[in-house]
Every structure is written in C-alpha cells, then in structure tokens.
Design a protein around this motif. Structure first.
Motif, PDB file in Angstrom:
ATOM      1  N   GLN A  99      64.196  63.595  56.110  1.00  9.62           N
ATOM      2  CA  GLN A  99      63.596  62.972  57.305  1.00  9.62           C
ATOM      3  C   GLN A  99      62.082  62.906  57.119  1.00  9.62           C
ATOM      4  OE1 GLN A  99      65.189  66.386  60.018  1.00  9.62           O
ATOM      5  NE2 GLN A  99      63.542  65.460  61.184  1.00  9.62           N
ATOM      6  N   GLY A 100      61.372  62.486  58.175  1.00 11.82           N
ATOM      7  CA  GLY A 100      59.942  62.231  58.022  1.00 11.82           C
ATOM      8  C   GLY A 100      59.130  63.471  57.691  1.00 11.82           C
ATOM      9  N   ARG A 101      59.425  64.574  58.364  1.00 11.35           N
ATOM     10  CA  ARG A 101      58.627  65.787  58.142  1.00 11.35           C
ATOM     11  C   ARG A 101      58.852  66.327  56.737  1.00 11.35           C
ATOM     12  NH1 ARG A 101      61.115  68.595  63.189  1.00 11.35           N
ATOM     13  NH2 ARG A 101      61.228  66.385  63.680  1.00 11.35           N
ATOM     14  N   PHE A 124      50.725  63.019  64.350  1.00 11.94           N
ATOM     15  CA  PHE A 124      51.952  63.455  65.014  1.00 11.94           C
ATOM     16  C   PHE A 124      52.098  64.975  64.848  1.00 11.94           C
ATOM     17  CE2 PHE A 124      56.588  64.206  65.046  1.00 11.94           C
ATOM     18  CZ  PHE A 124      56.805  63.879  66.362  1.00 11.94           C
ATOM     19  N   ASN A 185      52.057  57.273  67.905  1.00 16.63           N
ATOM     20  CA  ASN A 185      53.030  57.870  68.826  1.00 16.63           C
ATOM     21  C   ASN A 185      52.337  58.720  69.888  1.00 16.63           C
ATOM     22  OD1 ASN A 185      55.125  59.270  70.047  1.00 16.63           O
ATOM     23  ND2 ASN A 185      56.000  60.081  68.175  1.00 16.63           N
ATOM     24  N   ASP A 214      51.419  56.913  58.141  1.00 12.30           N
ATOM     25  CA  ASP A 214      52.599  57.552  58.715  1.00 12.30           C
ATOM     26  C   ASP A 214      53.325  56.404  59.413  1.00 12.30           C
ATOM     27  OD1 ASP A 214      54.475  58.750  60.297  1.00 12.30           O
ATOM     28  OD2 ASP A 214      53.151  60.274  61.124  1.00 12.30           O
ATOM     29  N   ARG A 217      57.037  53.866  62.794  1.00  9.94           N
ATOM     30  CA  ARG A 217      57.284  52.676  63.635  1.00  9.94           C
ATOM     31  C   ARG A 217      56.460  51.483  63.138  1.00  9.94           C
ATOM     32  NH1 ARG A 217      57.060  57.283  66.514  1.00  9.94           N
ATOM     33  NH2 ARG A 217      59.010  57.937  67.507  1.00  9.94           N
ATOM     34  N   SER A 254      59.560  58.383  58.556  1.00 12.37           N
ATOM     35  CA  SER A 254      60.740  58.895  59.227  1.00 12.37           C
ATOM     36  C   SER A 254      61.628  57.686  59.469  1.00 12.37           C
ATOM     37  CB  SER A 254      60.362  59.557  60.551  1.00 12.37           C
ATOM     38  OG  SER A 254      61.549  59.784  61.282  1.00 12.37           O
ATOM     39  N   LYS A 257      63.476  56.111  62.952  1.00 17.87           N
ATOM     40  CA  LYS A 257      62.940  55.206  63.983  1.00 17.87           C
ATOM     41  C   LYS A 257      63.158  53.774  63.489  1.00 17.87           C
ATOM     42  CE  LYS A 257      60.532  59.165  64.811  1.00 17.87           C
ATOM     43  NZ  LYS A 257      60.703  60.378  63.999  1.00 17.87           N
TER      44      LYS A 257
HETATM   45  C1  LIG Z   1      54.747  59.252  63.968  1.00 11.89           C
HETATM   46  C2  LIG Z   1      55.737  60.257  63.461  1.00 11.89           C
HETATM   47  N1  LIG Z   1      55.565  60.826  62.265  1.00 11.89           N
HETATM   48  C3  LIG Z   1      56.435  61.714  61.764  1.00 11.89           C
HETATM   49  C4  LIG Z   1      57.540  62.097  62.480  1.00 11.89           C
HETATM   50  C5  LIG Z   1      58.487  63.125  61.899  1.00 11.89           C
HETATM   51  O1  LIG Z   1      59.683  62.544  61.527  1.00 11.89           O
HETATM   52  P1  LIG Z   1      61.064  63.314  61.543  1.00 11.89           P
HETATM   53  O2  LIG Z   1      61.412  63.631  62.959  1.00 11.89           O
HETATM   54  O3  LIG Z   1      62.026  62.356  60.900  1.00 11.89           O
HETATM   55  O4  LIG Z   1      60.916  64.540  60.735  1.00 11.89           O
HETATM   56  C6  LIG Z   1      57.767  61.540  63.732  1.00 11.89           C
HETATM   57  C7  LIG Z   1      58.941  61.943  64.513  1.00 11.89           C
HETATM   58  O5  LIG Z   1      59.074  61.710  65.681  1.00 11.89           O
HETATM   59  C8  LIG Z   1      56.838  60.579  64.235  1.00 11.89           C
HETATM   60  O6  LIG Z   1      56.991  60.018  65.441  1.00 11.89           O
END
Ligand SMILES: Cc1ncc(COP(=O)(O)O)c(C=O)c1O
Length: 458
Positions: A99-101, A124, A185, A214, A217, A254, A257
């Motif tokens: 995932q994103g993190r 974020f 975000n 990042d 979106r 991530s 989204k």
């Molecule tokens: C802008 C942004 N970056 C990174 C992340 C982290 O992604 P993930 O929840 O897939 O780990 C999010 C998650 O909401 C996000 O909105």
C-alpha cells in the motif's frame, strides 16, 4: 429539455446495509472509546471513514483478477502493471508495494536520514510519520489560502513557492527531496495546479533537488487541472497526467484511491539510482521486486483500474457526487473547506462547534455526534490526527480541525448523500447544545488517531 447528469456506469452487484438504533450506537461508541476507528464496520450505516480501498471494482477489474499471474518472480501481471504505469506517468522504474505507506517506507528508508528536512504541501499523516520516525522533519509549505476554509480558490492545495524557497535557502544541504501531495488530502482534498507544479520544479532545479509526488489522487488532480486551469479544457486526462509527472522525479502511490483497488501501492521513478537504492529495502520489507507485497491478481486489477480512472467520464461521475453533497450542505449553511475537494467534504468543526475549546477536540466531537445521529462514520482530520510536536510533546493546534467525509468511489448513491446531509443538518441545528468535547485517556506516540482512547471531557 437538456438531459440531467447521470453516472457513467450501472450497478451489477449490491451489498446490503444495516441501520441501527441510537441506543445501540451509544453503547458501541462507549465500547469503542469514542474512537470511530474502533467500531466494527457492521455497526456503521454509511461509512465515510475513508475513500481508501473502499471503492467498487468494475466488471473488467474482476475479470482481470482471474488472469493474474501468481509467479513468484517475473510475473506477467507485474509487467502489465509496469507498462501501464510507465504509459501514464512516463516513469520507467516501478516497485510494487502492499500500500502507499509501504511505498513511503521503502523509498524513505533509502533517502531520508536523521536531521533531514523534507518540505512539501501538508504531508499526509503516514508520510509525516515515516519522516519523523527517522528523526527528520516535515516542513509544511502549503499556501496560506488553504487555512481560510471559506475562501473560494481553485488550487488551495498548492505549495507556496516563497515558503519552499526559504526552506531551501536556509537548509538546502539537509533536504533529500521535495514532496508534493496531489491532491492535497490534509488541506481538504484540494488540487495543485500545473503552474504550481512547474514552479516547484523550477525551484527544485535551482537548488539541485529532486521532487516526489505523493500521488494517491493524481487522477482527481488532473481532473481539476482540466476543469479549472486555463489552457487545459481540451486536453485529455491522460495527457495532463503525463505533463504533471514530467515535472517530478518519482512518485509514491497508494493505489487504494485513484488506482480503484482495495489494496496496493507502488513506487515509480525515472532515476535508476533511486530504484537501485529502494530495491534493497523492498525485498526485506515487502517482497521480491516483481510483486512487492501484491498478489498477481491484484496487480492485474490495478492495471485496469489505473486505465479506467484516467478517463474523464469516470472522474466526472465521482467529482459530481462530491459536489452534489456539497450543494446540499450549502443549502443548510454547513461550513466546509471550499470549494469541495476531490474525494471528500471537509467540515470545518471550528465553525460548527464553537462552544468546544480546541483542547476538547471539536472535530472529533463532531465525528462522534454524526455517528450518534445516524450511524454515519466520518474521520477526524484535525488536532488528534496532527499528533504531538516531536520535540515539545505539546498538542499541535496550529492546523485545521476537520471532519472528513470521504466518499468511496462508485459505492454509494446520491440518495445516500441526501441522508448524510440531513444527518449533518440535524447535528448542526443542535450545535449550541453541544458544549462538552472529549479528552484523551490513552494515546500512541505516533499516528495516535487510529488507536487513541477517549472519554467525554470533564
Ligand atoms: C495522500 C496520501 N498519501 C499516502 C497515503 C497512505 O496510503 P495507504 O493508506 O495506502 O498506506 C494516503 C492514505 O490515505 C494518502 O491519502
């Protein structure tokens, strides 16, 4: 007569929803320590906790799942995903992550060290967490316009070039890269203009720095560039994406989204040295380089999702729904970050619960009230989420205190939007009777909002 707007898809599968009584919700709230993350999902009627991984996949994505190649190394699904990412972004090197993190963890492990400074636009929470966990500092350079929630401006997610320049003039040797979050975000799902991305690039080049997007979106950001920025009305979303990413050196993503999948992420970059450095962390943290934490079938569904969500009609349907909810809130006079963002409405709790001091967390209190009212689960993006200052350990009250109502993609109908707006109106109408907020009973050191335990304030 002109035909009204309608969704660019029809529904093939449904999932029943359950409503609950106010007494049940009161009981569940207590058990959850007034933290909506601790509720069970079946205790929620309309779930707006996040738009992350909660959307509906298309028939083409479900079909793609069946075609996934689950080979440990060199899976066809990886190469199909990589080719799609390269076509959309121009980035040649791709590392999948779960995932994103995880993308942040892998890339930042290679790039960020103690004492570094990473400027950006409202990092974020996980991004900030990964920077601060490495004893580095995230410096927010978002434009001041973002702080005035009632101001109508098209690109309130922008980086303030002056603030960015100042950080670089003072600390250039400590800056490993600049990070721009598209859309922004934390500032309310607000977009970043192409002009601003160009300004950031120019500053970065002047100081010899690289830029990461990042990109959770990015497609929604491209939609706003097309519909709000001069000169882009006739450009396709895919053309705009290529132009945006041409201004960056790499991205963390991530995919939950704008990738339209329930789980997944990736790193992509044009630089082989970044790829080589990140590789060393992908293998121990995520998995081998051609799956990095993802199933072959999930990579296959993601390739289709990225393709679908970089089409105008898909994005228009989505943003139209967010704007529809905003129009109902306008009717009821409920204040939110204006104009409506891409993936969510951000209610400005400080303008609603004016009797609750910031020390009693107005946005968290409003989140609780909305759940109590109608079983609708929003998410505090405010003072609790801001965590404590890593040096002073004081609460950070300098930012905005929002309740985010994140709209999952292709999941709820406009009638659900009507229910959400009506429930909010009921809370709004009795706002002056809400005089007691919440206090923290237990909290984690970092990213406390997920697990914090709360109680009604004394
Ligand atoms: C802008 C942004 N970056 C990174 C992340 C982290 O992604 P993930 O929840 O897939 O780990 C999010 C998650 O909401 C996000 O909105």
């Amino acid at each position: 007569m002109e035909l009204p707007f309608a969704e660019s898809w029809k529904i093939k599968m449904i999932e029943p929803l359950r409503q609950s009584s106010r007494e049940e919700r009161e009981e569940w709230l207590k058990k959850a320590h007034y933290n909506v993350f601790q509720l069970r999902a079946d205790q929620v009627y309309i779930d707006l906790l996040t738009d992350s991984g909660t959307g509906a996949m298309s028939d083409r994505q479900w079909a793609a799942l069946m075609m996934g190649d689950e080979s440990y190394a060199g899976a066809r699904s990886f190469f199909e995903l990589k080719d799609t990412i390269t076509r959309i972004t121009g980035f040649e090197f791709v590392i999948p992550t779960h995932q994103g993190r995880a993308a942040e963890n892998v890339l930042f492990s290679a790039l960020v060290k103690a004492g570094d400074i990473v400027p950006g636009n409202s990092h974020f929470d996980t991004t900030k967490g990964h920077i601060e966990a490495r004893k580095a500092f995230a410096v927010d350079c978002t434009v001041d316009e973002a702080k005035d929630t009632q101001l109508e401006a098209p690109f309130k997610g922008n980086v303030d070039p002056k603030k960015l320049e100042k950080v670089l003039e003072e600390h250039a040797d400590k800056v490993p890269f600049i990070i721009v979050t598209i859309t922004n975000n934390t500032a309310g799902g607000q977009p970043v203009s192409m002009k601003n991305l160009r300004e950031v690039r120019e500053i970065a080049d002047r100081f010899g720095k690289r830029v990461i997007f990042d990109s959770a979106r990015f497609a929604e950001n491209a939609y706003f560039i097309k519909t709000r920025e001069e000169g882009y009305a006739d450009r396709s979303i895919k053309e705009i994406c290529r132009e945006m990413f041409a201004l960056a050196d790499g991205m963390t993503m991530s995919a939950k989204k704008d990738g339209l999948v329930n789980m997944g992420g990736f790193i992509a970059t044009r630089w082989e040295d970044w790829y080589e450095a990140a590789k060393a962390y992908c293998i121990p943290f995520e998995g081998y380089l051609t799956y990095g934490g993802m199933n072959g079938r999930d990579m296959a569904a993601l390739a289709v999702g990225l393709e679908e969500n970089t089409e105008f009609d898909m994005l228009r349907t989505r943003i139209h729904q967010v704007e529809f909810l905003a129009s109902l809130l306008d009717e009821y006079g409920i204040p939110y970050q204006r104009p409506a963002g891409g993936h969510a409405i951000f209610i400005d709790a400080s303008l609603v619960l004016t009797k609750i001091p910031k020390e009693e967390f107005p946005a968290q209190t409003l989140t609780i009230e909305l759940y109590r009212e109608a079983g609708i689960r929003g998410c505090e993006i405010g003072y609790i989420l801001a965590d404590r200052d890593p040096v002073t350990r004081e609460n950070r009250f300098g930012g905005l205190d929002f309740v985010r109502l994140a709209i999952p993609r292709r999941t709820y109908t406009d009638n659900h939007m009507r229910v959400i707006a009506a429930a909010l109106k009921n809370v709004y109408d009795r706002r002056d009777e809400i005089t007691r907020g919440v206090k923290i009973v237990w909290e984690a050191e970092l990213m406390r909002h997920f697990t914090v335990k709360l109680a009604p304030a004394d």
